[in-house]
Scaffold this motif. Structure first.
Motif, mmCIF file in Angstrom:
data_model
loop_
_atom_site.group_PDB
_atom_site.id
_atom_site.type_symbol
_atom_site.label_atom_id
_atom_site.label_comp_id
_atom_site.label_asym_id
_atom_site.label_seq_id
_atom_site.Cartn_x
_atom_site.Cartn_y
_atom_site.Cartn_z
ATOM 1 N N LEU A 156 16.336 45.292 -60.101
ATOM 2 C CA LEU A 156 15.707 46.874 -60.423
ATOM 3 C C LEU A 156 15.698 47.715 -59.529
ATOM 4 O O LEU A 156 16.037 48.940 -59.323
ATOM 5 C CB LEU A 156 14.297 46.599 -61.484
ATOM 6 C CG LEU A 156 13.648 48.228 -61.341
ATOM 7 C CD1 LEU A 156 14.540 49.344 -62.530
ATOM 8 C CD2 LEU A 156 12.262 48.156 -61.833
ATOM 9 N N ILE A 157 15.285 47.578 -58.179
ATOM 10 C CA ILE A 157 14.916 48.168 -56.955
ATOM 11 C C ILE A 157 16.676 48.702 -56.557
ATOM 12 O O ILE A 157 16.913 49.477 -55.910
ATOM 13 C CB ILE A 157 14.639 47.402 -55.927
ATOM 14 C CG1 ILE A 157 12.811 47.612 -56.032
ATOM 15 C CG2 ILE A 157 14.914 48.307 -54.269
ATOM 16 C CD1 ILE A 157 12.520 46.556 -55.947
ATOM 17 N N SER A 158 17.582 47.705 -56.883
ATOM 18 C CA SER A 158 18.534 47.895 -56.320
ATOM 19 C C SER A 158 19.590 48.730 -57.392
ATOM 20 O O SER A 158 20.750 50.075 -56.893
ATOM 21 C CB SER A 158 19.833 46.669 -56.687
ATOM 22 O OG SER A 158 19.723 46.036 -55.908
ATOM 23 N N TYR A 159 19.079 49.217 -58.420
ATOM 24 C CA TYR A 159 19.678 49.991 -59.746
ATOM 25 C C TYR A 159 19.110 51.369 -59.406
ATOM 26 O O TYR A 159 19.220 52.477 -59.133
ATOM 27 C CB TYR A 159 18.903 50.333 -61.050
ATOM 28 C CG TYR A 159 19.458 51.420 -61.999
ATOM 29 C CD1 TYR A 159 20.386 50.811 -62.144
ATOM 30 C CD2 TYR A 159 18.021 51.438 -62.721
ATOM 31 C CE1 TYR A 159 20.880 52.540 -63.540
ATOM 32 C CE2 TYR A 159 18.147 52.723 -63.763
ATOM 33 C CZ TYR A 159 19.982 53.134 -63.836
ATOM 34 O OH TYR A 159 19.296 53.755 -64.592
ATOM 35 N N LEU A 160 17.874 51.482 -58.986
ATOM 36 C CA LEU A 160 17.188 52.797 -58.720
ATOM 37 C C LEU A 160 17.455 53.075 -57.262
ATOM 38 O O LEU A 160 17.655 54.186 -57.000
ATOM 39 C CB LEU A 160 15.916 52.110 -58.104
ATOM 40 C CG LEU A 160 14.298 52.050 -59.809
ATOM 41 C CD1 LEU A 160 13.476 51.302 -59.388
ATOM 42 C CD2 LEU A 160 14.908 53.398 -60.591
ATOM 43 N N SER A 193 16.652 57.054 -57.297
ATOM 44 C CA SER A 193 15.081 57.173 -57.602
ATOM 45 C C SER A 193 14.779 56.947 -56.789
ATOM 46 O O SER A 193 13.709 56.839 -56.107
ATOM 47 C CB SER A 193 15.131 56.841 -58.779
ATOM 48 O OG SER A 193 15.884 57.008 -60.497
ATOM 49 N N VAL A 194 15.621 55.961 -55.682
ATOM 50 C CA VAL A 194 14.284 55.073 -54.110
ATOM 51 C C VAL A 194 15.667 54.810 -53.399
ATOM 52 O O VAL A 194 16.211 54.943 -53.550
ATOM 53 C CB VAL A 194 14.068 53.864 -55.157
ATOM 54 C CG1 VAL A 194 13.597 53.225 -53.716
ATOM 55 C CG2 VAL A 194 13.076 53.650 -56.095
ATOM 56 N N GLU A 195 14.557 55.414 -52.303
ATOM 57 C CA GLU A 195 14.941 55.092 -50.779
ATOM 58 C C GLU A 195 14.490 54.005 -50.162
ATOM 59 O O GLU A 195 13.477 53.999 -50.565
ATOM 60 C CB GLU A 195 15.867 56.504 -50.445
ATOM 61 C CG GLU A 195 14.610 57.378 -49.844
ATOM 62 C CD GLU A 195 15.062 58.399 -49.196
ATOM 63 O OE1 GLU A 195 16.103 58.638 -48.685
ATOM 64 O OE2 GLU A 195 14.052 59.213 -48.985
ATOM 65 N N GLU A 196 15.116 53.735 -48.803
ATOM 66 C CA GLU A 196 14.617 52.976 -47.932
ATOM 67 C C GLU A 196 14.409 54.241 -46.565
ATOM 68 O O GLU A 196 15.146 55.093 -46.503
ATOM 69 C CB GLU A 196 15.936 52.110 -47.380
ATOM 70 C CG GLU A 196 16.026 51.078 -47.837
ATOM 71 C CD GLU A 196 15.451 49.501 -48.492
ATOM 72 O OE1 GLU A 196 14.083 50.080 -47.347
ATOM 73 O OE2 GLU A 196 14.985 49.195 -49.144
ATOM 74 N N THR A 197 13.222 53.541 -45.819
ATOM 75 C CA THR A 197 12.193 54.100 -44.739
ATOM 76 C C THR A 197 13.169 54.141 -43.195
ATOM 77 O O THR A 197 13.186 52.420 -43.456
ATOM 78 C CB THR A 197 11.582 55.262 -45.362
ATOM 79 O OG1 THR A 197 10.032 54.224 -45.160
ATOM 80 C CG2 THR A 197 11.306 55.803 -46.220
#
Length: 126
Positions: free
Chosen positions: A44-48, A53-57
């Motif tokens: 799910l995180i890979s899809y996001l 919808s999601v990014e690494e910081t």
């Protein structure tokens, strides 16, 4: 008297070693549990990430976009809690700072930690 003191010292050292190993075992078990929890969210995180919808910081944590669905935000919060705890465990075991561990993780996730942090304030479409 000196013999009793030496025996007490030896017992103290042995107890310290035993406590240290049992603490390490507890941390390893917790780490394994955290890893399993994180693995359940991987797809799910890979899809996001692919949908932006999601990014690494640079801090090694995830950030949800303002348009991310509520379920995605909840997932990011859970993931970040697990990551924070994992960073603490690794830092303790490797005698590093938590910030250094988080930075190393961010680099492994492909984040350019030396780049300045930029924030998009307005997007112009033309």
């Amino acid at each position: 008297m000196k013999k009793n003191r030496n025996i007490a010292l030896i017992i103290g050292v042995i107890m310290a070693v035993v406590v240290s190993f049992s603490h390490a075992d507890v941390q390893k078990e917790e780490f394994a549990s955290l890893r399993k929890s994180r693995e359940s969210r991987t797809a799910l995180i890979s899809y996001l990430k692919t949908t932006s919808s999601v990014e690494e910081t640079v801090s090694g944590l995830l950030r949800a976009s303002t348009q991310a669905p509520a379920e995605a935000v909840r997932m990011v919060e859970e993931e970040n809690q697990d990551r924070e705890r994992m960073f603490s465990i690794i830092a303790n075991m490797q005698q590093q700072s938590k910030a250094d561990v988080a930075t190393q993780f961010a680099m492994r996730m492909g984040v350019d930690v030396s780049a300045p942090q930029l924030v998009t304030t307005m997007r112009i479409h033309g």
